[in-house]
Design an enzyme around this catalytic site. Sequence first.
Site, short mmCIF file in Angstrom:
data_model
loop_
_atom_site.label_atom_id
_atom_site.label_comp_id
_atom_site.label_asym_id
_atom_site.label_seq_id
_atom_site.Cartn_x
_atom_site.Cartn_y
_atom_site.Cartn_z
N CYS A 37 0.81 -1.22 0.00
CA CYS A 37 0.00 0.00 0.00
C CYS A 37 0.85 1.27 0.00
CB CYS A 37 -0.96 0.00 1.19
SG CYS A 37 -2.14 -1.35 1.10
N HIS A 58 -3.08 7.42 1.82
CA HIS A 58 -3.52 6.10 1.37
C HIS A 58 -4.86 5.82 2.01
CE1 HIS A 58 -3.97 1.95 0.68
NE2 HIS A 58 -3.69 1.59 1.93
N ASN A 85 -10.08 0.24 -0.44
CA ASN A 85 -8.61 0.28 -0.39
C ASN A 85 -8.07 -0.31 -1.70
OD1 ASN A 85 -5.90 -0.15 0.08
ND2 ASN A 85 -6.17 -0.99 2.14
O1 UT7 Z 1 -3.84 -0.83 3.47
C1 UT7 Z 1 -2.99 -1.52 4.33
C2 UT7 Z 1 -3.28 -1.19 5.70
N1 UT7 Z 1 -4.51 -1.84 6.16
C3 UT7 Z 1 -5.20 -1.25 7.08
O2 UT7 Z 1 -4.86 -0.14 7.42
C4 UT7 Z 1 -6.36 -1.94 7.73
C5 UT7 Z 1 -6.32 -1.66 9.19
N2 UT7 Z 1 -7.38 -2.28 9.98
C6 UT7 Z 1 -8.66 -1.92 9.86
O3 UT7 Z 1 -9.02 -1.09 9.05
C7 UT7 Z 1 -9.65 -2.52 10.84
O4 UT7 Z 1 -8.96 -3.19 11.85
C8 UT7 Z 1 -10.66 -3.49 10.17
C9 UT7 Z 1 -11.62 -2.69 9.32
C10 UT7 Z 1 -9.92 -4.50 9.34
C11 UT7 Z 1 -11.49 -4.20 11.23
O5 UT7 Z 1 -12.16 -3.28 12.09
P1 UT7 Z 1 -12.12 -3.47 13.67
O6 UT7 Z 1 -12.94 -2.41 14.24
O7 UT7 Z 1 -10.68 -3.57 14.08
O8 UT7 Z 1 -12.90 -4.84 13.83
P2 UT7 Z 1 -12.40 -6.20 14.54
O9 UT7 Z 1 -11.38 -6.86 13.71
O10 UT7 Z 1 -12.07 -5.90 15.96
O11 UT7 Z 1 -13.71 -7.04 14.50
C12 UT7 Z 1 -14.86 -6.70 15.29
C13 UT7 Z 1 -15.94 -7.70 15.07
C14 UT7 Z 1 -15.49 -9.16 15.17
O12 UT7 Z 1 -16.53 -9.91 15.78
P3 UT7 Z 1 -16.46 -10.31 17.34
O13 UT7 Z 1 -15.19 -11.12 17.47
O14 UT7 Z 1 -16.39 -9.01 18.08
O15 UT7 Z 1 -17.70 -11.07 17.54
C15 UT7 Z 1 -15.34 -9.59 13.75
O16 UT7 Z 1 -15.51 -10.99 13.57
O17 UT7 Z 1 -16.45 -7.56 13.74
C16 UT7 Z 1 -16.46 -8.85 13.09
N3 UT7 Z 1 -16.26 -8.65 11.66
C17 UT7 Z 1 -17.25 -8.42 10.80
N4 UT7 Z 1 -18.58 -8.32 10.96
C18 UT7 Z 1 -19.33 -8.07 9.86
C19 UT7 Z 1 -15.08 -8.64 10.99
N5 UT7 Z 1 -15.31 -8.41 9.69
C20 UT7 Z 1 -16.64 -8.26 9.54
C21 UT7 Z 1 -17.48 -8.00 8.44
N6 UT7 Z 1 -18.81 -7.90 8.64
N7 UT7 Z 1 -17.00 -7.81 7.18
#
Ligand code: UT7
Length: 325
Positions: A115, A252, A282
């Site tokens: 990225c 980005h 992204n």
């Molecule tokens: O470009 C390269 C750099 N990449 C990035 O910068 C990405 C950085 N990370 C992020 O943007 C975020 O961490 C994410 C968008 C990937 C995830 O957001 P988050 O607020 O950190 O969510 P999480 O991983 O803590 O997940 C929260 C909950 C989980 O459920 P439980 O364990 O709390 O029951 C996940 O299983 O959300 C669930 N979840 C989803 N639910 C519905 C994860 N993906 C999804 C989804 N739809 N697509």
Amino acid sequence: MSIIRSVISGTGSYLPKNIVTNKDLEKKIDTTDEWIIERTGIERRHIAADDELTSDLAVQAAKNALAQANMAADDIDLIIVATSTPDQTFPSTATTVQRKLGLTKGAAFDIQAVCSGFIFALTTADTYIKAGQAKNVLVIGAETFSRILDWEDRTTCVLFGDGAGAVILSAQMGNGDNQDRGILASKLHSDGRYNDLLYVDGGVSSTQTVGHLRMKGQEVFRHAVVNLASVVNEVLDQTGMTSKQVDWIVPHQANKRILDGTARKLKISADKVVITVQKHANTSAASIPLALDVAVRDGRITQGQIIILEAMGGGFTWGACLLRW
Ligand code: UT7
């Protein structure tokens, strides 16, 4: 003192026709429009057609940039393509772009910094120009990330899209002070200890497969805000400027919460941040030149303004460029 500066003389972008909304994804995987918007800001993404390759997206973006710069392909003496989703393992996508643009002279090569690829490519192009090795460099970020997504992994597949953006970086003489147009400062970083937080689980040498993207999202998120704010401060320090002097940040586009968090940390108001993540998702190395092209063409970015470009990605890699438009 008269010195060579690298000035952006044209921008262009291209998005595949096929748009996939969050609602479309709801039908295929266990996710919701509300979750995706709340956690990322993403509303939709463009996905390349089966017969559309990274080089095809790159060529369209390049043609638009050449037209804006009022240049012909023949004016280009170096092509650098930032991509992690090349058409082939080799030759480089840049040489394919060169062929498709009808060019047979100059040099062409790819850069892979995921990225952060566009920042790495732009900084490399700037170095070539300052060293007198090139006059007009076509710098492209182009990706078909849809091809390396695991469409059953809801934690990653909702986040990415396909697209390409391009700039023409041209040599121009400056006075060597902050009033010059062009790139005034840049800084690149890598730290290979974080390989396992964001990677593709395949490769030529390891599995002889392309593999799928894997990410520990929360950990990447934590590093992103800290590293991005820090590298922006490094380029500001190089010029002796403060964040108050910045007209636009073109980051980005990974997650709207990262963009907001970084701006807050830098004390830069949210309305100075160019945001396209809602429409493009992204697009990895393509996201900065895509966002830049949007803000140039809608008239937000105008000559004389101070612009900061910044990115962080797999590796980890991260970096920033500060330039006067
Ligand atoms: O470009 C390269 C750099 N990449 C990035 O910068 C990405 C950085 N990370 C992020 O943007 C975020 O961490 C994410 C968008 C990937 C995830 O957001 P988050 O607020 O950190 O969510 P999480 O991983 O803590 O997940 C929260 C909950 C989980 O459920 P439980 O364990 O709390 O029951 C996940 O299983 O959300 C669930 N979840 C989803 N639910 C519905 C994860 N993906 C999804 C989804 N739809 N697509």
